[in-house]
Design a protein around this motif. Structure first.
Motif, PDB file in Angstrom:
ATOM      1  N   SER A  88       0.850  -1.181   0.000  1.00  0.00           N
ATOM      2  CA  SER A  88       0.000   0.000   0.000  1.00  0.00           C
ATOM      3  C   SER A  88       0.882   1.226   0.000  1.00  0.00           C
ATOM      4  O   SER A  88       2.098   1.136  -0.062  1.00  0.00           O
ATOM      5  CB  SER A  88      -0.886   0.014   1.236  1.00  0.00           C
ATOM      6  OG  SER A  88      -0.068   0.280   2.355  1.00  0.00           O
ATOM      7  N   GLU A  89       0.233   2.372   0.120  1.00  0.00           N
ATOM      8  CA  GLU A  89       0.993   3.608   0.158  1.00  0.00           C
ATOM      9  C   GLU A  89       1.953   3.635   1.346  1.00  0.00           C
ATOM     10  O   GLU A  89       3.012   4.235   1.288  1.00  0.00           O
ATOM     11  CB  GLU A  89       0.018   4.780   0.255  1.00  0.00           C
ATOM     12  CG  GLU A  89       0.287   5.783  -0.809  1.00  0.00           C
ATOM     13  CD  GLU A  89      -0.733   6.873  -0.873  1.00  0.00           C
ATOM     14  OE1 GLU A  89      -1.916   6.598  -0.633  1.00  0.00           O
ATOM     15  OE2 GLU A  89      -0.346   7.994  -1.169  1.00  0.00           O
ATOM     16  N   TYR A  92       5.450   2.670   0.536  1.00  0.00           N
ATOM     17  CA  TYR A  92       6.259   3.738  -0.050  1.00  0.00           C
ATOM     18  C   TYR A  92       6.681   4.750   1.019  1.00  0.00           C
ATOM     19  O   TYR A  92       7.813   5.192   1.071  1.00  0.00           O
ATOM     20  CB  TYR A  92       5.467   4.492  -1.115  1.00  0.00           C
ATOM     21  CG  TYR A  92       5.191   3.709  -2.372  1.00  0.00           C
ATOM     22  CD1 TYR A  92       6.180   2.945  -2.971  1.00  0.00           C
ATOM     23  CD2 TYR A  92       3.942   3.758  -2.978  1.00  0.00           C
ATOM     24  CE1 TYR A  92       5.929   2.247  -4.132  1.00  0.00           C
ATOM     25  CE2 TYR A  92       3.687   3.070  -4.147  1.00  0.00           C
ATOM     26  CZ  TYR A  92       4.681   2.317  -4.726  1.00  0.00           C
ATOM     27  OH  TYR A  92       4.435   1.636  -5.875  1.00  0.00           O
ATOM     28  N   ARG A  93       5.692   5.123   1.859  1.00  0.00           N
ATOM     29  CA  ARG A  93       5.972   6.180   2.840  1.00  0.00           C
ATOM     30  C   ARG A  93       7.037   5.756   3.834  1.00  0.00           C
ATOM     31  O   ARG A  93       7.803   6.569   4.331  1.00  0.00           O
ATOM     32  CB  ARG A  93       4.698   6.517   3.608  1.00  0.00           C
ATOM     33  CG  ARG A  93       3.690   7.292   2.798  1.00  0.00           C
ATOM     34  CD  ARG A  93       2.605   7.766   3.741  1.00  0.00           C
ATOM     35  NE  ARG A  93       1.434   8.191   3.034  1.00  0.00           N
ATOM     36  CZ  ARG A  93       0.224   7.700   3.261  1.00  0.00           C
ATOM     37  NH1 ARG A  93       0.038   6.742   4.158  1.00  0.00           N
ATOM     38  NH2 ARG A  93      -0.804   8.168   2.603  1.00  0.00           N
ATOM     39  N   LYS A 389       3.400  12.006  -2.863  1.00  0.00           N
ATOM     40  CA  LYS A 389       2.028  11.551  -3.154  1.00  0.00           C
ATOM     41  C   LYS A 389       2.095  10.560  -4.316  1.00  0.00           C
ATOM     42  O   LYS A 389       2.703  10.843  -5.336  1.00  0.00           O
ATOM     43  CB  LYS A 389       1.207  12.787  -3.558  1.00  0.00           C
ATOM     44  CG  LYS A 389      -0.263  12.573  -3.556  1.00  0.00           C
ATOM     45  CD  LYS A 389      -0.800  12.523  -2.149  1.00  0.00           C
ATOM     46  CE  LYS A 389      -2.029  11.636  -2.102  1.00  0.00           C
ATOM     47  NZ  LYS A 389      -2.239  10.971  -0.851  1.00  0.00           N
ATOM     48  N   PHE A 390       1.472   9.415  -4.139  1.00  0.00           N
ATOM     49  CA  PHE A 390       1.585   8.378  -5.165  1.00  0.00           C
ATOM     50  C   PHE A 390       0.315   8.227  -5.976  1.00  0.00           C
ATOM     51  O   PHE A 390      -0.791   8.296  -5.435  1.00  0.00           O
ATOM     52  CB  PHE A 390       1.925   7.041  -4.511  1.00  0.00           C
ATOM     53  CG  PHE A 390       3.236   7.097  -3.817  1.00  0.00           C
ATOM     54  CD1 PHE A 390       4.408   6.958  -4.539  1.00  0.00           C
ATOM     55  CD2 PHE A 390       3.313   7.380  -2.467  1.00  0.00           C
ATOM     56  CE1 PHE A 390       5.632   7.067  -3.918  1.00  0.00           C
ATOM     57  CE2 PHE A 390       4.534   7.496  -1.834  1.00  0.00           C
ATOM     58  CZ  PHE A 390       5.696   7.338  -2.565  1.00  0.00           C
ATOM     59  N   PRO A 392      -2.513   6.270  -7.531  1.00  0.00           N
ATOM     60  CA  PRO A 392      -3.058   4.977  -7.120  1.00  0.00           C
ATOM     61  C   PRO A 392      -2.918   3.933  -8.220  1.00  0.00           C
ATOM     62  O   PRO A 392      -2.669   4.276  -9.377  1.00  0.00           O
ATOM     63  CB  PRO A 392      -4.527   5.286  -6.847  1.00  0.00           C
ATOM     64  CG  PRO A 392      -4.811   6.542  -7.579  1.00  0.00           C
ATOM     65  CD  PRO A 392      -3.525   7.289  -7.696  1.00  0.00           C
ATOM     66  N   GLN A 423      -7.788   7.393  -1.510  1.00  0.00           N
ATOM     67  CA  GLN A 423      -7.853   8.682  -2.198  1.00  0.00           C
ATOM     68  C   GLN A 423      -9.223   8.774  -2.878  1.00  0.00           C
ATOM     69  O   GLN A 423      -9.757   7.764  -3.314  1.00  0.00           O
ATOM     70  CB  GLN A 423      -6.766   8.779  -3.266  1.00  0.00           C
ATOM     71  CG  GLN A 423      -5.371   8.601  -2.707  1.00  0.00           C
ATOM     72  CD  GLN A 423      -4.301   8.759  -3.789  1.00  0.00           C
ATOM     73  OE1 GLN A 423      -4.425   9.545  -4.712  1.00  0.00           O
ATOM     74  NE2 GLN A 423      -3.239   7.984  -3.657  1.00  0.00           N
ATOM     75  N   VAL A 436      -3.408   2.382  -3.512  1.00  0.00           N
ATOM     76  CA  VAL A 436      -2.187   1.828  -4.078  1.00  0.00           C
ATOM     77  C   VAL A 436      -2.202   0.296  -3.981  1.00  0.00           C
ATOM     78  O   VAL A 436      -1.651  -0.399  -4.807  1.00  0.00           O
ATOM     79  CB  VAL A 436      -0.941   2.428  -3.381  1.00  0.00           C
ATOM     80  CG1 VAL A 436       0.339   1.763  -3.851  1.00  0.00           C
ATOM     81  CG2 VAL A 436      -0.862   3.927  -3.651  1.00  0.00           C
ATOM     82  N   PHE A 517       4.511   9.537  -9.116  1.00  0.00           N
ATOM     83  CA  PHE A 517       4.348  10.166  -7.801  1.00  0.00           C
ATOM     84  C   PHE A 517       4.859  11.587  -7.845  1.00  0.00           C
ATOM     85  O   PHE A 517       5.650  11.945  -8.718  1.00  0.00           O
ATOM     86  CB  PHE A 517       5.049   9.373  -6.691  1.00  0.00           C
ATOM     87  CG  PHE A 517       6.439   8.967  -7.011  1.00  0.00           C
ATOM     88  CD1 PHE A 517       7.484   9.859  -6.896  1.00  0.00           C
ATOM     89  CD2 PHE A 517       6.709   7.673  -7.435  1.00  0.00           C
ATOM     90  CE1 PHE A 517       8.769   9.479  -7.191  1.00  0.00           C
ATOM     91  CE2 PHE A 517       8.005   7.289  -7.736  1.00  0.00           C
ATOM     92  CZ  PHE A 517       9.039   8.192  -7.620  1.00  0.00           C
TER      93      PHE A 517
END
Ligand code: G4P
Length: 519
Positions: A88-89, A92-93, A389-390, A392, A423, A436, A517
């Protein structure tokens, strides 16, 4: 204190061996005597797209968010970047909290899709990357081809610091290219469950232990490598221009210890941070600044409805975190206490009193924190850089099963968008939810049901690719299976029916840029 800290994430495509390599770090740190339990645990983890399954596993998923333990003279903080359905996001974060990362590649498969995405985030954040080519005990691709693939697909210079002796069933160990020492391994009594026995010998003696065919294969490879000419430079690695490459087999432990020893030596300690100031400028916060500062990179919702709060994960960037010292919440502009602070030492959740730059602290979050929030012992005036910010990767249409629940549904959606769970996208007539990873939709359905009393119908749409559109949206030439939408902040995104559609759209719109992103 900070110089011996290494805070990093391991990135890989599912099944390349991230879990196995992580577990072997515990084995070589002396924290566990035999390996195998992570794999056993993983058996249950595959049910994690099922939200209830995740709830049962919650203890594990929290402690796996970040683990701290000693490795020889270093203190290791390893951040989990879940793959598979958990992707998921968050994944990445999490990389925003890492000082370096380890990229695990399957020697038989090379660079795979998920690795490319995670690698792109590391590159964007300037995070140095070490590469571990795993599964050398199985048939592998040609070594030089693998190195070329890293260079071409990822656009980074791949410099081997060790070299495999044989491969597949004949994989015997590695040569340390810096010392020219042969490191032979033998499986321990329990296979890879115990540390592998090691024999280190100088080059000439190592060569004398090999067959003629093995010597020829080895010397041919090394000759070609020398021909390539590029030397490893630590500065270039720190800038993300070079990745040192190591070979091994996480399962059998061959090459694992030399790799981790090189990792702690090469990977950077916690660094200074560039922050945005209230006045619109930037300033550097030194990691040695006595002021405590940190940011929230992850929020984990509490599934236990009796305790509605969640947990916020903070990365300490400067100073010393002290549980008893009040801190300033920069966004809310108020002083708060970070009571109930935890750190994850090995597999156990422990109350933490003090934490240092590079450390990860989990604090109880009764609705105070959002992703990216800054805290410090100053009176504010700056913010750590916003989270990237990615775009989706999954888009769905969602509506309440009972129209009478529309109000609660809208409230829930707004709240969960605010928290970053999903989102919201709008094409002018319809609203879509986007995520994501699939898990985010499961969380959405679960939380709407449990917290807002709304059952929903969620239909995943056939868009498989999505990108931020940079350029004038009114001149964008839409292809047949693409749609323009806007996100909550009014940014335009394009949804594509597939990879081909995206490539075609890019060709048709040479004056626009398409970004996965935004930094
Ligand atoms: P991941 O976290 O990146 O998804 O990968 P994980 O470590 O779970 O490894 C995926 C599979 O690859 C596992 O097999 C694991 O045992 C195997 N594996 C990892 N490293 C090596 C290696 O160096 N050599 C070989 N031969 N295999 C390796 P599995 O069959 O999915 O699980 P299990 O039944 O072995 O537990």
């Amino acid at each position: 204190m900070r110089k011996n800290r290494r805070t990093f994430a391991i990135i890989s495509h599912p099944d390349a061996g991230k879990t196995t390599l992580t577990e072997k770090l515990l084995l070589y740190s002396g924290l566990i005597r035999t390996a195998g339990m992570v794999r056993a645990r993983k058996g249950g983890k595959t049910a994690s797209s099922d939200w209830m399954g995740m709830e049962q596993e919650r203890g594990i998923s929290i402690s796996a968010s970040a683990m701290q333990f000693p490795y020889k003279d270093w203190v290791i903080n390893v951040l989990d970047t879940p793959g598979h359905q958990d992707f998921s996001e968050d994944t990445y974060r999490t990389l925003t909290a890492a000082d370096s990362s380890i990229m695990v590649l399957d020697a038989g498969k090379g660079v795979e899709t998920q690795t490319k995405k995670l690698f792109a985030v590391c590159k964007m954040r300037g995070i140095p990357i070490l590469s571990f080519i795993n599964k050398m005990d199985l048939p592998s691709k040609d070594i030089l081809e693998l190195l070329q693939e890293i260079e071409e697909v990822l656009g980074i210079h791949a410099i081997p610091l060790n070299w495999p002796i044989g491969s597949g069933r004949e994989f015997k160990g590695v040569i340390d290219l810096r010392t020219r020492e042969f490191i032979f391994f033998e499986k321990g009594a329990l296979g890879g469950a115990e540390r592998a026995k090691v024999v280190r010998v100088p080059y000439d003696e190592g060569i004398s232990r090999l067959s003629d065919d093995e010597i020829k294969a080895l010397e041919d490879g090394l000759l070609l490598l020398e021909g390539a000419g590029e030397q490893f430079e630590h500065e270039k690695f720190l800038k993300g221009e070079q990745t040192p490459v190591f070979f091994g087999s996480a399962l059998t432990n061959f090459g694992v210890e030399p790799f981790y020893d090189a990792f702690v030596e090469l990977a950077p300690p916690p660094r200074d941070s560039l922050v945005d100031t209230d006045g619109g400028g930037e300033r550097v916060i030194s990691v040695d600044d006595p002021m405590f500062s940190g940011f929230v990179f992850k929020i984990q919702a509490n599934m236990n409805l009796k305790h509605r709060d969640s947990m916020a994960f903070l990365r300490v960037c400067s100073g010393v975190f002290n549980r008893d010292t009040p801190v300033f919440h920069h966004r809310l502009k108020k002083e708060i206490r970070l009571s109930r602070a935890y750190s994850m030492v090995a597999q156990d959740r422990d109350t933490v009193d003090l934490a240092y730059p590079g450390d990860i602290v989990g604090v109880s979050n009764p609705g105070l924190f959002s992703i990216g929030d800054t805290v410090s012992t100053s009176k504010g005036g700056f913010f750590f850089k916003p989270m990237p910010k990615f775009a989706p990767e999954l888009v769905a249409r969602v509506r309440p099963k009972d129209v009478m629940k529309l109000k609660a549904f809208e409230k829930g959606l707004a709240q969960l968008t605010e928290e970053g769970t999903i989102q919201l996208l709008n094409d002018g007539s319809s609203t879509y939810v986007a995520a994501v990873g699939r898990l985010q939709f499961d969380v959405l359905e679960y939380r709407l049901r449990e917290e807002y009393g709304v059952l929903v119908e969620l239909t995943i749409l056939s868009y498989t690719h999505c990108a931020f559109l940079i350029g004038d949206a009114s001149t964008f030439k839409k292809t047949q299976n693409s749609t323009l939408v806007k996100d909550r902040l009014g940014r335009t995104l394009v949804l594509f029916g597939g990879a081909w559609e995206r490539r075609y759209s890019e060709e048709q719109n040479p004056n626009h840029r398409f970004e996965d992103f935004l930094a």
